[in-house]
Design an enzyme around this catalytic site. Structure first.
Site, short mmCIF file in Angstrom:
data_model
loop_
_atom_site.label_atom_id
_atom_site.label_comp_id
_atom_site.label_asym_id
_atom_site.label_seq_id
_atom_site.Cartn_x
_atom_site.Cartn_y
_atom_site.Cartn_z
N ARG A 178 0.83 -1.23 0.00
CA ARG A 178 0.00 0.00 0.00
C ARG A 178 0.86 1.27 0.00
O ARG A 178 0.51 2.26 0.64
CB ARG A 178 -0.97 0.02 1.19
N SER A 228 -10.96 -1.39 3.12
CA SER A 228 -10.29 -1.54 4.42
C SER A 228 -9.84 -0.17 4.89
O SER A 228 -9.09 0.51 4.19
CB SER A 228 -9.07 -2.45 4.29
N GLU A 298 -5.19 3.29 6.15
CA GLU A 298 -4.90 3.05 4.72
C GLU A 298 -5.59 4.14 3.90
O GLU A 298 -5.09 4.61 2.88
CB GLU A 298 -5.43 1.67 4.31
C1 LIG Z 1 -15.69 -1.57 -1.57
C2 LIG Z 1 -14.22 -1.28 -1.67
C3 LIG Z 1 -13.32 -2.32 -1.79
C4 LIG Z 1 -11.94 -2.07 -1.88
N1 LIG Z 1 -11.09 -3.12 -2.01
C5 LIG Z 1 -9.76 -2.89 -2.11
C6 LIG Z 1 -8.84 -3.99 -2.26
O1 LIG Z 1 -9.22 -5.14 -2.33
N2 LIG Z 1 -7.52 -3.69 -2.35
C7 LIG Z 1 -7.05 -2.41 -2.30
O2 LIG Z 1 -5.84 -2.21 -2.40
N3 LIG Z 1 -7.90 -1.36 -2.16
C8 LIG Z 1 -9.22 -1.57 -2.06
N4 LIG Z 1 -10.09 -0.51 -1.93
C9 LIG Z 1 -9.56 0.86 -1.83
C10 LIG Z 1 -9.43 1.62 -3.17
O3 LIG Z 1 -10.37 1.14 -4.12
C11 LIG Z 1 -8.01 1.52 -3.72
O4 LIG Z 1 -7.07 2.12 -2.84
C12 LIG Z 1 -7.89 2.19 -5.10
O5 LIG Z 1 -6.64 1.88 -5.63
C13 LIG Z 1 -8.05 3.71 -5.04
O6 LIG Z 1 -8.18 4.18 -6.36
P1 LIG Z 1 -8.95 5.55 -6.68
O7 LIG Z 1 -8.85 5.80 -8.12
O8 LIG Z 1 -10.31 5.52 -6.11
O9 LIG Z 1 -8.02 6.57 -5.91
P2 LIG Z 1 -8.45 7.79 -4.98
O10 LIG Z 1 -9.17 7.27 -3.79
O11 LIG Z 1 -9.11 8.83 -5.79
O12 LIG Z 1 -6.99 8.31 -4.54
C14 LIG Z 1 -6.15 7.48 -3.74
C15 LIG Z 1 -4.76 8.14 -3.71
O13 LIG Z 1 -4.19 8.12 -5.02
C16 LIG Z 1 -3.87 9.45 -5.46
N5 LIG Z 1 -4.12 9.49 -6.90
C17 LIG Z 1 -5.24 9.09 -7.55
N6 LIG Z 1 -5.10 9.26 -8.88
C18 LIG Z 1 -3.86 9.79 -9.07
C19 LIG Z 1 -3.12 10.19 -10.23
N7 LIG Z 1 -3.61 10.09 -11.47
N8 LIG Z 1 -1.87 10.68 -10.06
C20 LIG Z 1 -1.33 10.78 -8.82
N9 LIG Z 1 -1.98 10.43 -7.69
C21 LIG Z 1 -3.22 9.93 -7.82
C22 LIG Z 1 -4.76 10.35 -4.64
O14 LIG Z 1 -4.22 11.65 -4.54
C23 LIG Z 1 -4.80 9.62 -3.31
O15 LIG Z 1 -3.62 9.87 -2.55
C24 LIG Z 1 -11.47 -0.73 -1.85
C25 LIG Z 1 -12.39 0.33 -1.74
C26 LIG Z 1 -13.75 0.06 -1.66
C27 LIG Z 1 -14.72 1.21 -1.57
#
Ligand SMILES: Cc1cc2nc3c(=O)[nH]c(=O)nc-3n(C[C@H](O)[C@H](O)[C@H](O)COP(=O)(O)OP(=O)(O)OC[C@H]3O[C@@H](n4cnc5c(N)ncnc54)[C@H](O)[C@@H]3O)c2cc1C
Length: 304
Positions: A178, A228, A298
């Site tokens: 992570r 999580s 996280e």
């Molecule tokens: C129901 C559910 C289940 C999940 N299951 C998992 C799982 O199994 N495993 C897991 O690892 N995570 C899980 N997650 C958490 C989440 O989906 C992940 O962390 C995912 O990778 C976040 O992606 P996002 O595009 O939504 O990022 P965001 O939430 O929008 O951003 C997360 C971080 O990334 C940065 N960021 C986003 N895009 C960019 C970019 N283009 N350039 C630079 N920085 C950027 C943001 O500034 C922030 O710091 C889950 C979430 C939910 C709601």
């Protein structure tokens, strides 16, 4: 004129097609469905628009914050008095050549995994049920069921602090559990290349279906959350520690430790960021007191 008004005016001049929103409610852009207004949000439709937005902001000494699908973000009730650049779904592109998939940073992981399946490519099945974008997943080195981004990432294309294009090999992205080099928020990911292996489409599909069924059985997908809430502490599981402390179902306002999966803090309806932070605080304190383990968030916070 304040800096954000100046930025709006400058972006309208240099990039007239760029979609800008003022005082945009963050609850609409986060999977927790929590968060007040963001002062200014840009929704670029191309890497060029994104680059213009980054450069114009930097020229006015504004540090942009990057948003993917908001599925790992807890945003303040007061919102965020700053500039956000959202990649989903404007920067959503997919191409494949010789087993290498190039995906725009705003592409959902579910689309990436389905695209790989259609081409008989294996390696991204784990990502199918993670509701984030490619940019968010690289930043978080997202992973599930034994797979993680680090296993398939070849390189990323990004905008550096000055808004210049750079290509960085995976080995220089500092990917670990992570964690990546991009958590400092200084660089904007534009796209990523993934190296996948040739596989049997029936097996790839079966694996994706199996993981989806496991998620549905174990996770409270019917309630808004950010997955999580806490990282896995060394040698433990956050959910098991929380449960062991009798915190399953603990509620503050609209925020609750999920009855279905104690590692998920959920929005039962109408939860505020203050509710969620109070619940996080109580969980961390009880787990520390009773087990000596320090739970680390996280979830990323915005405006807090
Ligand atoms: C129901 C559910 C289940 C999940 N299951 C998992 C799982 O199994 N495993 C897991 O690892 N995570 C899980 N997650 C958490 C989440 O989906 C992940 O962390 C995912 O990778 C976040 O992606 P996002 O595009 O939504 O990022 P965001 O939430 O929008 O951003 C997360 C971080 O990334 C940065 N960021 C986003 N895009 C960019 C970019 N283009 N350039 C630079 N920085 C950027 C943001 O500034 C922030 O710091 C889950 C979430 C939910 C709601």
């Amino acid at each position: 004129m304040d800096r954000y008004a100046a930025l709006t005016r400058e972006l309208a001049r240099v990039c007239p097609g760029l979609e800008l929103r003022e005082q945009e409610p963050l609850a609409r852009h986060t999977s927790f469905r929590i968060g007040g207004p963001a002062r200014l949000m840009a929704l670029p439709r191309s890497a060029e628009e994104a680059a213009q937005a980054v450069r114009a902001a930097r020229a006015l000494d504004i540090r942009p914050v990057f948003l993917g699908n908001g599925s790992n973000i807890l945003a303040a009730d007061e919102g965020y008095e700053g500039f956000l650049i959202k990649t989903f779904d404007g920067l959503s592109t997919l191409e494949e050549r010789d087993g290498i998939i190039t995906a725009g940073s705003g592409t959902l992981l579910s689309r990436l995994a389905n695209f790989a399946l259609e081409r008989g490519l294996t390696g991204s099945e784990f990502a199918h049920g993670i509701p984030g974008t490619v940019g968010g997943a690289v930043t978080m080195n997202a992973g599930a069921y034994g797979g993680e981004i680090a296993q398939i990432l070849r390189e990323v294309v990004l905008l550096d602090r000055e808004g210049e294009l750079r290509t960085l090999p995976a080995a220089e992205c500092e990917l670990s559990y992570r964690h990546s080099a991009f958590l400092d928020g200084e660089r904007m990911l534009l796209s990523a290349r993934f190296a996948l292996a040739t596989g049997d489409p029936a097996q790839i599909r079966a694996r994706m279906e199996d993981l989806a069924a496991r998620r549905k059985a174990k996770q409270p997908l019917e309630h808004p959350s950010a997955g999580s809430t806490f990282k896995r502490p060394e040698g433990h599981f956050a959910a098991a520690l929380i449960e062991q402390c009798g915190l399953k179902g603990l509620t503050v306002g609209g925020a609750q430790v999920s009855e279905k999966h104690s590692g998920f803090l959920i929005n039962r309806g109408g939860a505020t960021c203050a509710d969620m932070l109070a619940l996080i605080g109580q969980v961390r304190a009880r787990v520390r007191q009773e087990t000596g383990v320090e739970l680390e968030l996280e979830v990323r916070t915005l405006g807090i």
